[in-house]
Design an enzyme around this catalytic site. Structure first.
Site, PDB file in Angstrom:
ATOM      1  CG  ASP A  18      -2.114   1.015   1.000  1.00 13.64           C
ATOM      2  OD1 ASP A  18      -2.518   1.226  -0.150  1.00 13.64           O
ATOM      3  OD2 ASP A  18      -2.566   1.605   2.003  1.00 13.64           O
ATOM      4  CE  LYS A  21       4.092  -3.210  -4.438  1.00 11.01           C
ATOM      5  NZ  LYS A  21       3.596  -2.875  -3.086  1.00 11.01           N
ATOM      6  CB  SER A  22      -1.292  -0.419  -8.347  1.00  9.90           C
ATOM      7  OG  SER A  22      -1.136  -1.722  -7.830  1.00  9.90           O
ATOM      8  CE  LYS A  43       0.459  -7.455  -8.405  1.00  7.90           C
ATOM      9  NZ  LYS A  43       0.902  -6.274  -7.674  1.00  7.90           N
ATOM     10  CB  SER A  47      -2.906 -12.391  -3.060  1.00  3.27           C
ATOM     11  OG  SER A  47      -2.114 -11.327  -2.587  1.00  3.27           O
ATOM     12  CD  GLU A 118       1.667  -3.267  -9.247  1.00  8.45           C
ATOM     13  OE1 GLU A 118       1.196  -3.041  -8.121  1.00  8.45           O
ATOM     14  OE2 GLU A 118       1.024  -3.151 -10.308  1.00  8.45           O
ATOM     15  N   GLY A 119       5.585  -5.894  -8.494  1.00  3.55           N
ATOM     16  CA  GLY A 119       5.631  -6.877  -7.427  1.00  3.55           C
ATOM     17  C   GLY A 119       4.452  -6.754  -6.485  1.00  3.55           C
ATOM     18  N   GLY A 121       3.787  -6.281  -2.215  1.00  2.00           N
ATOM     19  CA  GLY A 121       4.471  -5.993  -0.962  1.00  2.00           C
ATOM     20  C   GLY A 121       5.889  -5.513  -1.198  1.00  2.00           C
ATOM     21  NE  ARG A 181      -0.504   6.865  -1.925  1.00  2.00           N
ATOM     22  CZ  ARG A 181      -0.485   5.673  -1.332  1.00  2.00           C
ATOM     23  NH1 ARG A 181       0.084   5.544  -0.142  1.00  2.00           N
ATOM     24  NH2 ARG A 181      -1.020   4.628  -1.892  1.00  2.00           N
TER      25      ARG A 181
END
Length: 233
Positions: A18, A21-22, A43, A47, A118-119, A121, A181
């Site tokens: 969180d 990354k996305s 990806k 999960s 993209e990983g 975590g 951010r």
């Protein structure tokens, strides 16, 4: 004049879950597509997937498709459950294979100019309990440079340096840290000085992505307008 990025790939990881990354992956993909590249977002494991009328949906890839229908998206292991990929695979009794990920990634790289991976975590996020593998093992196996996405604020320096230390232990190359951010008006002292203070401890470039008031394709692509070379390498 910008150098060409055709044939390059990049792994987007983070200091934690969180951290955005996305959003950063989508922003990079949109920026590169705007520059004229044929981009794919891959990806390896997702999960937290959910069902819709068309079947099981990968939320991170759905976010990319929300802004572009022409960016290719693929996921090798799509799993339910708000948990680590390793636990999701264990609960679903799905065997994990690095070779499957390598094959899917290689196919994408043959078909597209650039593949962004993209990983999930951070670098030590478990991907296979049985084989004691973490996300860093995937990056190592694919031999990819990585971008480390972090929050902007108190604790950022510690999180970034810990992540970089693990990256070095795995022999990974870090192209840059991206502080996500980043507030346009940083009120907190820790945020005001985090970029210059982090740079005292590492030679890895430190860039920042300012927080956006609206998530649009144009705004997302604009994040990397002046920093694409430092990030892609």
């Amino acid at each position: 004049m910008l150098k060409t990025f055709a044939g390059k790939s990049l792994f987007i990881t983070g200091t934690d879950t969180d951290v955005g990354k996305s959003v950063i992956t989508a922003a990079l993909a949109l920026c590169l597509e705007k520059m004229g590249y044929d981009v794919a977002v891959y990806k390896p494991l997702q999960s937290g997937a959910y069902f819709e009328k068309d079947g099981l949906i990968a939320p991170d890839l759905a976010f990319v498709r929300k802004f572009s229908k022409t960016i290719a998206c693929k996921c090798s292991y799509l799993l339910e459950g708000e948990c680590s990929p390793a636990l999701a695979m264990k609960l679903a009794r799905v065997p994990f294979s690095l070779d499957t990920i390598k094959a899917d990634f290689t196919a994408l790289r043959k078909e597209h100019d650039i593949v962004l991976v993209e990983g999930a975590g951070g670098l030590l996020c478990p991907v296979s309990f049985e084989n004691k593998l973490a996300m860093a093992d995937i990056i190592q196996y694919l031999a990819l440079p990585c971008l480390i996405v972090a929050r902007s604020g108190l604790g950022t320096i510690n999180h970034c340096l810990l992540t970089e230390k693990i990256a070095k232990q795995y022999g990974l190359h870090v192209n840059a840290f991206l502080l996500n951010r980043f507030p346009k008006k940083a009120a907190e002292t820790a945020t005001q000085y985090v970029c210059e203070e982090l740079a005292r401890y590492t030679d890895t470039p430190v860039v920042r992505a300012e927080e956006l008031s609206q998530l649009t394709a144009e705004n997302l692509a604009g994040i990397f307008q002046d920093k694409i070379e430092r990030v892609i390498g």
